[in-house]
Design an enzyme around this catalytic site. Structure first.
Site, PDB file in Angstrom:
ATOM      1  N   ASP A  29       0.828  -1.203   0.000  1.00  7.75           N
ATOM      2  CA  ASP A  29       0.000   0.000   0.000  1.00  7.75           C
ATOM      3  C   ASP A  29       0.868   1.261   0.000  1.00  7.75           C
ATOM      4  OD1 ASP A  29      -2.350   1.410  -0.017  1.00  7.75           O
ATOM      5  OD2 ASP A  29      -2.745   1.213   2.126  1.00  7.75           O
TER       6      ASP A  29
ATOM      7  N   HIS B  81       2.388   3.390  -9.041  1.00  3.71           N
ATOM      8  CA  HIS B  81       2.286   1.947  -9.308  1.00  3.71           C
ATOM      9  C   HIS B  81       3.505   1.468 -10.088  1.00  3.71           C
ATOM     10  CE1 HIS B  81      -1.608   2.042  -7.584  1.00  3.71           C
ATOM     11  NE2 HIS B  81      -2.227   2.622  -8.591  1.00  3.71           N
TER      12      HIS B  81
ATOM     13  N   LEU C 225      11.465 -20.265  -5.137  1.00  6.80           N
ATOM     14  CA  LEU C 225      10.404 -19.443  -4.536  1.00  6.80           C
ATOM     15  C   LEU C 225       9.114 -19.602  -5.323  1.00  6.80           C
ATOM     16  CD1 LEU C 225       9.491 -16.995  -2.632  1.00  6.80           C
ATOM     17  CD2 LEU C 225      10.090 -15.544  -4.558  1.00  6.80           C
TER      18      LEU C 225
HETATM   19  C1  FPP Z   1      -1.957   0.100  -3.345  1.00  4.28           C
HETATM   20  O1  FPP Z   1      -1.485   1.425  -3.303  1.00  4.28           O
HETATM   21  C2  FPP Z   1      -1.427  -0.585  -4.520  1.00  4.28           C
HETATM   22  C3  FPP Z   1      -2.154  -1.182  -5.495  1.00  4.28           C
HETATM   23  C4  FPP Z   1      -3.636  -1.209  -5.518  1.00  4.28           C
HETATM   24  C5  FPP Z   1      -1.526  -1.806  -6.665  1.00  4.28           C
HETATM   25  C6  FPP Z   1      -0.313  -2.630  -6.404  1.00  4.28           C
HETATM   26  C7  FPP Z   1       0.439  -2.786  -7.661  1.00  4.28           C
HETATM   27  C8  FPP Z   1       1.767  -2.741  -7.792  1.00  4.28           C
HETATM   28  C9  FPP Z   1       2.703  -2.633  -6.651  1.00  4.28           C
HETATM   29  C10 FPP Z   1       2.389  -2.742  -9.126  1.00  4.28           C
HETATM   30  C11 FPP Z   1       2.435  -3.974  -9.923  1.00  4.28           C
HETATM   31  C12 FPP Z   1       2.471  -5.279  -9.239  1.00  4.28           C
HETATM   32  C13 FPP Z   1       2.834  -6.429  -9.854  1.00  4.28           C
HETATM   33  C14 FPP Z   1       2.697  -7.706  -9.092  1.00  4.28           C
HETATM   34  C15 FPP Z   1       3.377  -6.482 -11.225  1.00  4.28           C
HETATM   35  P1  FPP Z   1      -2.554   2.599  -3.347  1.00  4.28           P
HETATM   36  O2  FPP Z   1      -2.763   2.993  -4.751  1.00  4.28           O
HETATM   37  O3  FPP Z   1      -3.796   2.180  -2.616  1.00  4.28           O
HETATM   38  O4  FPP Z   1      -1.812   3.745  -2.554  1.00  4.28           O
HETATM   39  P2  FPP Z   1      -2.476   4.870  -1.633  1.00  4.28           P
HETATM   40  O5  FPP Z   1      -3.020   4.177  -0.409  1.00  4.28           O
HETATM   41  O6  FPP Z   1      -1.329   5.748  -1.305  1.00  4.28           O
HETATM   42  O7  FPP Z   1      -3.539   5.548  -2.444  1.00  4.28           O
END
Ligand code: FPP
Length: 237
Positions: free
Chosen positions: A11, A28, A122
């Site tokens: 997050d 992201h 893994l």
């Molecule tokens: C949460 O941060 C993150 C996500 C919903 C997406 C996670 C995706 C990645 C880390 C990139 C790609 C992953 C792979 C496996 C290729 P948020 O957007 O909720 O952050 P915030 O709480 O600051 O708004």
């Protein structure tokens, strides 16, 4: 006390980007780098299972543009990273209700899961359109179907039989559950599989998570006493 399975709620990508006056998708993209270094660090630490929460069933409620950019990012990352991951001994596995994704993405996910390395170091589970309640409900449905067909199975339907229908049934339970980004919630992640997980809520935003953050969690885990309902005296005896 060795760690078999780490699960991470990644997050803070959006806030990381906002702090830099950039669109959320920039966060992201930066998050992918942390995914890469976390996978490498996990392999290096000899931990055999890692589960990453990449997209929850609730994430569909985000602005359409963000969802479609995330899908693009998943597609590109799978395409680009799978051969390199396989070469490092990483086997990919996707968990969640994959039926809601585009056919193209489903095919890529399926193909990536089939390209297992010869020697697996893994197992990397990527949770997409996953929800812990969905997982439990789909397992319950499978059990009901079995019992409807063969009612004599009902008395044998206990915890173990039920759990064999959940995602990750063939993998060890989660030992360490990490959530970055400062929130103290499990957000419908691996509800059943984390029943006895040690939980670490880290303030660091996901794009800033790296090998040393992971090592710090592992060190703190080593200092925790896991009692699984027993007393300290029993554990030490
Ligand atoms: C949460 O941060 C993150 C996500 C919903 C997406 C996670 C995706 C990645 C880390 C990139 C790609 C992953 C792979 C496996 C290729 P948020 O957007 O909720 O952050 P915030 O709480 O600051 O708004």
């Amino acid at each position: 006390m060795s760690i078999q399975h780490i699960a991470i709620i990644m997050d803070g990508n959006g806030r990381w980007a906002t702090q830099r006056n950039r669109p959320r998708t920039f966060g992201h993209q930066a998050g992918v780098k942390s995914v890469r270094s976390t996978i490498e660090a996990t392999v290096k630490s000899g931990i055999p299972y890692l589960t990453l929460f990449a997209f929850s069933s609730e994430n569909w409620n985000r602005p359409e543009k963000e969802v479609s950019k995330l899908m693009d990012l998943f597609l590109k990352s799978i395409q680009k990273e799978t051969p390199e991951l396989n070469a490092k001994g990483v086997a990919l596995n996707f968990i969640g209700d994959l039926s809601r994704f585009s056919e193209k993405l489903q095919i890529k996910m399926e193909a990536a899961s089939q390209q297992a390395p010869e020697q697996v170091r893994l197992t990397l589970n990527i949770a997409v359109n996953y929800g812990g309640r969905w997982d439990i409900a789909q397992a319950a449905k499978q059990c009901c179907e079995k019992v409807l067909k063969s009612p004599e199975l009902l008395p044998h339907l206990g915890i173990e039989e039920f759990a064999s229908h959940l995602c990750l049934a063939d993998q060890p339970a989660v030992d360490v559950l990490i959530r970055t980004g400062g929130e103290h919630r499990i957000s419908n992640f691996l509800l059943w599989q984390s029943a006895y997980a040690e939980i670490f809520f880290e303030d660091v935003l996901w794009p800033d998570f790296n090998e040393s953050t992971l090592q710090s969690v592992i060190e703190r885990f080593m200092n925790r006493e896991r009692r699984f309902g027993q007393t300290s005296e029993q554990i030490n005896a």
